[in-house]
Design a protein around this motif. Structure first.
Motif, short mmCIF file in Angstrom:
data_model
loop_
_atom_site.label_atom_id
_atom_site.label_comp_id
_atom_site.label_asym_id
_atom_site.label_seq_id
_atom_site.Cartn_x
_atom_site.Cartn_y
_atom_site.Cartn_z
N PHE A 129 41.46 29.62 37.04
CA PHE A 129 41.09 28.31 36.50
C PHE A 129 39.90 28.39 35.55
O PHE A 129 39.77 27.58 34.64
CB PHE A 129 40.74 27.35 37.64
CG PHE A 129 41.91 27.07 38.56
CD1 PHE A 129 43.12 26.61 38.06
CD2 PHE A 129 41.80 27.28 39.93
CE1 PHE A 129 44.19 26.35 38.90
CE2 PHE A 129 42.87 27.02 40.77
CZ PHE A 129 44.07 26.54 40.26
N TRP A 130 39.04 29.38 35.76
CA TRP A 130 37.81 29.47 34.97
C TRP A 130 37.35 30.93 34.98
O TRP A 130 37.53 31.63 35.97
CB TRP A 130 36.72 28.59 35.60
CG TRP A 130 35.35 28.72 35.01
CD1 TRP A 130 34.35 29.55 35.44
CD2 TRP A 130 34.82 28.00 33.90
NE1 TRP A 130 33.23 29.38 34.67
CE2 TRP A 130 33.49 28.43 33.72
CE3 TRP A 130 35.32 27.01 33.04
CZ2 TRP A 130 32.66 27.93 32.70
CZ3 TRP A 130 34.51 26.51 32.05
CH2 TRP A 130 33.19 26.96 31.89
N GLN A 131 36.77 31.35 33.88
CA GLN A 131 36.21 32.71 33.84
C GLN A 131 34.94 32.69 33.00
O GLN A 131 34.96 32.31 31.84
CB GLN A 131 37.21 33.69 33.23
CG GLN A 131 36.67 35.12 33.18
CD GLN A 131 37.74 36.11 32.79
OE1 GLN A 131 38.75 36.21 33.46
NE2 GLN A 131 37.53 36.83 31.70
N GLN A 132 33.84 33.10 33.62
CA GLN A 132 32.58 33.24 32.90
C GLN A 132 32.35 34.71 32.60
O GLN A 132 32.17 35.53 33.47
CB GLN A 132 31.41 32.68 33.72
CG GLN A 132 30.08 32.70 32.99
CD GLN A 132 28.97 32.02 33.75
OE1 GLN A 132 29.14 31.64 34.91
NE2 GLN A 132 27.83 31.86 33.11
N GLY A 133 32.34 35.04 31.31
CA GLY A 133 32.11 36.41 30.89
C GLY A 133 33.38 37.20 30.64
O GLY A 133 34.47 36.62 30.57
N PRO A 134 33.26 38.54 30.54
CA PRO A 134 32.03 39.30 30.77
C PRO A 134 30.91 38.88 29.81
O PRO A 134 31.09 38.91 28.60
CB PRO A 134 32.45 40.74 30.53
CG PRO A 134 33.94 40.74 30.70
CD PRO A 134 34.38 39.41 30.22
N VAL A 135 29.79 38.49 30.37
CA VAL A 135 28.64 38.03 29.60
C VAL A 135 27.47 38.97 29.87
O VAL A 135 27.28 39.42 31.00
CB VAL A 135 28.29 36.56 29.96
CG1 VAL A 135 27.92 36.43 31.41
CG2 VAL A 135 27.19 36.02 29.07
N PRO A 136 26.69 39.34 28.84
CA PRO A 136 25.63 40.33 29.05
C PRO A 136 24.34 39.74 29.57
O PRO A 136 24.02 38.57 29.37
CB PRO A 136 25.42 40.88 27.63
CG PRO A 136 25.73 39.72 26.73
CD PRO A 136 26.87 38.99 27.42
#
Length: 242
Positions: free
Chosen positions: A163-170
């Motif tokens: 439903f949601w994905q944060q990143g891959p964020v550094p």
């Protein structure tokens, strides 16, 4: 990143429910993480009507320059008006950021990790009431000689939908502090390694923000299968060939 065929986990994931916000167990950065941020997050598969799932990561963390240990709070929220179905949160590390433990969660076997990642945990959240949130204590290490990223997908319990994905964020800093007790890192910033590096071209600005380091949802390969159900799938995933 190219996709690779998923393999079956030996044994099923422990699907335990959680009723309380977990307390951070690593002191580094635990008291100075700033407000939570959804930077680098994107809705993927459509959630049920009235359900809006998101995640938050701290805006800053602190890495012990001796032990390389840090603590991160990963939060999943239901900002909708209706309760969610049973869901789970995945916490996955990339490059210099290695997830060592997520309290109450189950480690993803190395052979089942997405291609390019080095560690990951699956956290069963079960039903999340409208307006509620649940936080998890993430113990990690960060090699300051490298860049480092983290990814938080929110999925159905069987992993068939994300439903949601944060990143891959550094996480990173453009001003390393090798002689200080700890180095503060900011979410959405490329890390400038402590080790000497080639000088930037004249007039070139430091690269910050999610920019090029946010993978297109679906670029991290491999899937996680558990007890006959599809597991870790990224958005825009490729269908396995029959």
């Amino acid at each position: 990143m190219s996709s690779r065929r998923s393999t079956t986990i030996a044994g099923s994931l422990v699907l335990a429910s959680f009723s309380a916000v977990l307390i951070l167990s690593v002191p580094a950065g635990a008291d100075d993480q700033g407000p939570g941020s959804g930077k680098g997050g994107k809705a993927v598969d459509k959630a049920p009507a009235g359900v809006r799932l998101t995640t938050l990561l701290p805006e800053r963390i602190s890495v012990d320059n001796g032990s390389q240990e840090t603590a991160i709070t990963a939060t999943v929220k239901n900002e909708g008006t209706k309760d969610s179905e049973d869901i789970r949160l995945l916490v996955v590390g990339f490059d210099g950021l290695t997830v060592k433990n997520v309290e109450g969660c189950t480690a993803i076997a190395e052979k089942d990790l997405p291609e390019g990642s080095n560690s990951g945990f699956a956290c069963p959240v079960d039903r999340l009431a409208a307006g509620a949130s649940k936080s998890y204590a993430v113990d990690a290490t960060f090699d300051l000689d490298k860049t480092g990223k983290i990814c938080l997908p929110v999925q159905t319990r069987d992993g068939k939908k994300t439903f949601w994905q944060q990143g891959p964020v550094p996480f990173g800093t453009t001003n390393p502090s090798p002689n200080a007790p700890a180095t503060p890192l900011l979410l959405g910033t490329d890390n400038a390694p402590v080790t000497p590096a080639a000088p930037a071209a004249p007039g070139e600005l430091p690269k910050t923000g999610v920019g090029r380091d946010v993978l297109p949802l679906g670029a991290a390969g491999a899937s996680l299968l558990a007890a006959g159900a599809a597991g870790l799938w990224w958005s825009q995933r490729r269908r396995p060939q029959s």
